[in-house]
Design a protein around this motif. Structure first.
Motif, mmCIF file in Angstrom:
data_model
loop_
_atom_site.group_PDB
_atom_site.id
_atom_site.type_symbol
_atom_site.label_atom_id
_atom_site.label_comp_id
_atom_site.label_asym_id
_atom_site.label_seq_id
_atom_site.Cartn_x
_atom_site.Cartn_y
_atom_site.Cartn_z
ATOM 1 N N ASN A 27 0.981 -1.279 -0.221
ATOM 2 C CA ASN A 27 -0.013 -0.159 -0.060
ATOM 3 C C ASN A 27 0.951 1.170 -0.005
ATOM 4 O O ASN A 27 0.333 2.155 -0.719
ATOM 5 C CB ASN A 27 -0.992 -0.159 1.144
ATOM 6 C CG ASN A 27 -2.040 -0.799 0.958
ATOM 7 O OD1 ASN A 27 -3.050 -0.428 0.269
ATOM 8 N ND2 ASN A 27 -2.135 -1.942 1.435
ATOM 9 N N PHE A 31 0.452 3.857 -2.991
ATOM 10 C CA PHE A 31 -0.171 5.295 -2.685
ATOM 11 C C PHE A 31 1.113 6.486 -2.654
ATOM 12 O O PHE A 31 0.762 7.709 -2.719
ATOM 13 C CB PHE A 31 -0.679 5.566 -1.259
ATOM 14 C CG PHE A 31 -2.121 4.750 -1.440
ATOM 15 C CD1 PHE A 31 -3.048 5.228 -2.164
ATOM 16 C CD2 PHE A 31 -2.310 3.657 -0.561
ATOM 17 C CE1 PHE A 31 -4.335 4.522 -1.977
ATOM 18 C CE2 PHE A 31 -3.484 2.892 -0.549
ATOM 19 C CZ PHE A 31 -4.482 3.263 -1.222
ATOM 20 N N GLU A 32 2.273 5.819 -2.655
ATOM 21 C CA GLU A 32 3.356 6.971 -2.723
ATOM 22 C C GLU A 32 3.892 7.002 -4.061
ATOM 23 O O GLU A 32 3.987 8.400 -4.438
ATOM 24 C CB GLU A 32 4.692 6.426 -1.866
ATOM 25 C CG GLU A 32 5.715 7.470 -2.091
ATOM 26 C CD GLU A 32 5.546 8.726 -1.202
ATOM 27 O OE1 GLU A 32 6.102 9.637 -1.483
ATOM 28 O OE2 GLU A 32 4.586 8.628 -0.169
ATOM 29 N N ILE A 37 -1.835 10.367 -3.316
ATOM 30 C CA ILE A 37 -2.937 11.245 -2.557
ATOM 31 C C ILE A 37 -2.206 12.539 -2.160
ATOM 32 O O ILE A 37 -1.378 12.733 -1.509
ATOM 33 C CB ILE A 37 -3.575 10.702 -1.381
ATOM 34 C CG1 ILE A 37 -4.088 9.324 -1.915
ATOM 35 C CG2 ILE A 37 -4.616 11.423 -0.889
ATOM 36 C CD1 ILE A 37 -4.617 8.315 -0.537
ATOM 37 N N GLN A 40 -0.899 13.909 1.360
ATOM 38 C CA GLN A 40 -0.999 12.417 2.098
ATOM 39 C C GLN A 40 0.319 11.822 1.811
ATOM 40 O O GLN A 40 0.658 11.470 0.468
ATOM 41 C CB GLN A 40 -2.238 11.558 1.795
ATOM 42 C CG GLN A 40 -1.877 10.186 2.555
ATOM 43 C CD GLN A 40 -2.536 10.217 4.199
ATOM 44 O OE1 GLN A 40 -3.101 11.017 4.570
ATOM 45 N NE2 GLN A 40 -1.419 9.725 5.013
ATOM 46 N N GLY A 42 2.318 8.491 1.214
ATOM 47 C CA GLY A 42 1.858 7.139 1.124
ATOM 48 C C GLY A 42 2.015 6.083 2.175
ATOM 49 O O GLY A 42 1.208 5.439 2.172
ATOM 50 N N TYR A 44 2.030 6.699 5.081
ATOM 51 C CA TYR A 44 0.887 6.887 6.253
ATOM 52 C C TYR A 44 -0.430 6.337 5.998
ATOM 53 O O TYR A 44 -1.122 6.290 6.966
ATOM 54 C CB TYR A 44 0.865 8.368 6.589
ATOM 55 C CG TYR A 44 2.186 8.824 7.338
ATOM 56 C CD1 TYR A 44 2.873 7.994 8.282
ATOM 57 C CD2 TYR A 44 2.464 10.139 7.605
ATOM 58 C CE1 TYR A 44 3.971 8.249 9.012
ATOM 59 C CE2 TYR A 44 3.522 10.515 8.319
ATOM 60 C CZ TYR A 44 4.368 9.625 9.041
ATOM 61 O OH TYR A 44 5.491 10.028 9.854
ATOM 62 N N VAL A 45 -0.781 5.881 4.986
ATOM 63 C CA VAL A 45 -1.974 5.378 4.508
ATOM 64 C C VAL A 45 -2.418 4.030 5.262
ATOM 65 O O VAL A 45 -3.493 4.183 5.944
ATOM 66 C CB VAL A 45 -2.110 4.972 3.071
ATOM 67 C CG1 VAL A 45 -3.718 4.564 2.762
ATOM 68 C CG2 VAL A 45 -2.018 6.648 2.199
#
Length: 457
Positions: A27, A31-32, A37, A40, A42, A44-45
């Protein structure tokens, strides 16, 4: 009823590790880098606590021959390990030390003082060198990181280089000292389990670690030349606020116990803060409390890792790894690579280099005896391989503590962990060199033996 002596090798017992890596690293990377995001980070999601909590649930769902209460007991025994309890206590003191040192102005004053002493552009290699000395004297990488990362953060705030680079230099230097220190728990575990003297293991280890550290220092110096920092002028500092740090460093160098060192540091910063007006009674107490609170996630992760590890071991996961290594080590070189791989994987599974050594040591000793690997070499490979992996994994205590202090995700340090990656290269070279040396020696002995037989005939 739990029977520790009857365990069958079971590769499926390693599933919780795969689940963790998928949830946290998968993840985080997605997300990074793939679908970021806005606003945000990635990594830390999905928090490392959540990822390990789900992994623990998966571990609990396995091996139905044990009741839920039995599995709770297994986890409790894992958490009750001496090394885990020691780490938890260090985290409490580390948080308290970091909190009051920052509130008292100690980190900023010490950093500014060093900026006036260390040649311009050489802050990063300077931090690496200091971390090597402090960790070797203190015998703990976590303690060294606790002392030096606040200084690295303060220095980075004044310069143009990446904060992750400054902290990565500290982590690398801390792992160098931890690997070589005579009072390090990893050194003690590696030598005691193999029945070798510390000085003999040190002589073997330093042939690998010192060249790697020298190359790392050289690379950091080259980087410093190529990337001029924007640091200029005189930086203001209060010598009294910086003094406790230097006392702590001195106590570390003379080899005082890390608990005593950190406790003295907390008291000194409290006293100096009050005398210089940067602290009062209320601020001192709240800063200590906030510092300890910042370590809560790290402590929870440590407890979760110990629990998951205990269940994996009990379910036969570690035995599966051991069988895998034994089936594939066909020569002395293969045996040494097997010992290194075994220890590294155990560290990935346990996130604790001392525990990894203790778990891997019996089979490493057996491999060493079977393939003619000297006991000092086995001890060296156990120590250096565990320290390499412990200095890289983002959920290990070292990176988590640094992350808590620097306020950035631990995964961000990995590209800047130059020393552990350079050390991998030197470990590989040392294994190949020792293997060829053994082969040549064997051939010479065989040749002499044949000559003697020919002469007798």
């Amino acid at each position: 009823m739990i029977n520790e002596n009857k365990r069958n090798a079971n590769p499926w017992a390693l599933l919780p590790i795969a689940v963790f890596l998928f949830l946290y690293l998968g993840n985080g990377i997605y997300f990074e880098y793939i679908n970021p995001i806005k606003g945000q980070m990635g990594f830390y999601v999905v928090s490392v606590v959540l990822a390990f909590s789900i992994s623990l649930a998966v571990a609990f769902a396995q091996n139905r021959k044990y009741s839920f209460e039995d599995k709770i007991h297994i986890c409790a025994m894992g958490v009750a390990d001496d090394n885990i309890i020691t780490m938890l206590f260090i985290f409490i003191l580390a948080g308290a030390f970091s909190g009051i040192a920052s509130a008292a102005g100690g980190a900023t004053s010490t950093a500014n003082m060093l900026l006036n002493v260390i040649p311009n552009n050489f802050e990063v290699p300077g931090l690496f060198f200091i971390a090597c000395l402090i960790s070797m004297a203190m015998g703990t990488s976590v303690g060294s990181i606790t002392v030096l990362v606040p200084i690295a953060v303060a220095i980075a705030a004044n310069g143009s280089s990446s904060l992750a680079l400054y902290v990565g230099a500290v982590i690398g230097g801390s792992m160098f000292g931890d690997n070589l220190s005579f009072i390090s728990d990893t050194t003690i575990a590696a030598t005691k389990t193999q029945g070798v003297a510390m000085k003999d293991k040190f002589k073997t280890n330093i042939k690998i670690a010192l060249p790697a550290a020298t190359i790392t220092f050289f690379l950091l110096v080259v980087y410093s030349f190529m990337n001029k920092s924007n640091l200029a002028g005189n930086f203001k500092f209060n010598i009294w606020q910086a003094l406790p740090y230097f006392i702590v460093l001195l106590l570390s160098i003379i080899g005082m116990n890390v608990f005593v060192v950190l406790s003295i540091g907390i008291l000194l910063f409290g006293l100096v803060g009050v005398l210089t007006g940067s602290l009062n009674y209320v601020i001192a107490l709240s800063s200590i409390g906030n510092g300890i609170s910042n370590m809560f996630e790290t402590m929870i992760v440590t407890i979760l890792v110990a629990s998951v590890t205990a269940l994996i071991r009990n379910n036969g996961g570690f035995d599966a790894i051991l069988n895998f290594i034994k089936k594939r080590a066909k020569s002395k070189i293969g045996g040494m690579f097997g010992i290194s791989f075994l220890t590294a994987f155990m560290d990935i599974a346990t996130a604790n280099n001392t525990v990894a050594i203790v778990v891997a040591a019996p089979i490493a000793k057996e491999i060493g005896e079977e393939y003619g690997v000297e006991s000092t070499k086995v001890a060296s490979l156990l120590d250096v391989s565990s320290c390499i992996m412990q200095g890289i994994i983002p959920y290990g205590a070292q990176l988590l503590v640094a992350s808590s202090i620097a306020k950035i995700p631990s995964f961000y340090f990995i590209p800047y962990l130059i020393y552990p990656f350079v050390l991998i290269i030197f470990v590989i070279f040392s294994i190949i060199f020792d293997g060829k040396k053994f082969r040549n020696t064997t051939q010479i002995k065989q040749s002499r033996h044949n000559q003697i037989l020919d002469t007798d005939m």
